[in-house]
Scaffold this active site. Structure first.
Site, short mmCIF file in Angstrom:
data_model
loop_
_atom_site.label_atom_id
_atom_site.label_comp_id
_atom_site.label_asym_id
_atom_site.label_seq_id
_atom_site.Cartn_x
_atom_site.Cartn_y
_atom_site.Cartn_z
N HIS A 32 70.42 -88.11 -2.15
CA HIS A 32 71.65 -87.38 -1.81
C HIS A 32 72.84 -88.32 -1.61
CE1 HIS A 32 72.73 -83.28 -1.42
NE2 HIS A 32 72.72 -83.16 -0.11
N PHE A 80 78.63 -84.80 7.24
CA PHE A 80 77.49 -84.51 6.39
C PHE A 80 77.97 -83.85 5.10
CE2 PHE A 80 75.36 -85.40 10.30
CZ PHE A 80 74.21 -86.04 9.87
N ASN A 82 77.48 -81.21 3.34
CA ASN A 82 77.88 -79.81 3.19
C ASN A 82 79.25 -79.49 3.77
OD1 ASN A 82 75.38 -79.66 2.04
ND2 ASN A 82 74.48 -78.35 3.60
N ASN A 128 76.31 -78.15 -2.58
CA ASN A 128 77.07 -77.73 -1.41
C ASN A 128 78.25 -78.64 -1.08
OD1 ASN A 128 75.58 -75.40 -0.92
ND2 ASN A 128 74.02 -76.52 0.20
#
EC number: 3.1.1.29
Length: 193
Positions: A32, A80, A82, A128
């Site tokens: 990620h 983060f 998202n 996201n």
């Protein structure tokens, strides 16, 4: 917010390159965080190597550099994945950078492992971080730099897969992908032209 009849002043010579990922050592080498790794590669290419500093007004780590004679802000949101949109929008507003001068590097589950693809505008492909940025900017007209991480093996949950560190056996391939992504950014900004 600017009046719809007044054109907002933008600095079209300045570019914002954002590397998406999650903050903290726990996530540093996860799939990620490929976007953040691309920013690391771009920082390492500066002579002398540049480093990130916290931009408190936007909760983002940034470095202001020159690439192909252009002013470039390299950025890693301290939020983060998202909820990356807020810091990206705040940086764009602070530096007066239009959406068409923003490149967002991100991990792409649908991309072949190691594949790099740059495209302007388009959808979020279920990512996201991109959804958050599109919502916060109010437009899809920014560049997306996808870094392919492939699909998870078997029935593994994609959310668990993207948060797993890359195995050591893939280190060379990841380094090549980040170098290819950095090359793509440099080409877009005019290196070699």
């Amino acid at each position: 917010m600017a009046s719809p009849n007044k054109k907002q002043h933008t600095n079209s010579d300045t570019w914002l390159i954002v590397g998406l990922g999650n903050p903290g050592d726990k996530y540093a080498n996860t799939r990620h965080n490929v976007g953040r790794m691309v920013i690391g590669e771009l920082l390492d290419r500066q002579v002398p190597a540049a480093s990130l500093n916290t931009h408190k007004k936007t909760n983002t780590d940034i470095a202001e550099v020159k690439i192909a004679g252009r002013k470039v802000v390299l950025a890693q949101p301290r939020t983060f994945m998202n909820v990356s949109g807020g810091p990206v929008q705040q940086l764009a507003a602070f530096f007066k950078i239009p959406a068409e001068n923003i490149i967002v590097a991100y991990d792409d589950l649908e991309g072949d492992p190691g594949a790099v693809k740059l495209r302007q505008s388009g959808g979020d492909k279920g990512h996201n971080g991109l959804k958050s940025i599109t919502k916060s900017l109010g437009t899809k007209d920014y560049w997306r730099l996808s870094c392919g991480i492939g699909r998870p093996p078997g029935r593994m949950d994609p959310a668990a897969y993207v948060l797993k560190p890359f195995p050591k056996s893939e280190a060379a391939e990841v380094a090549i992908m980040c170098a290819d992504a950095a090359d793509e950014v440099e080409r877009t900004l005019g290196v070699g032209n």
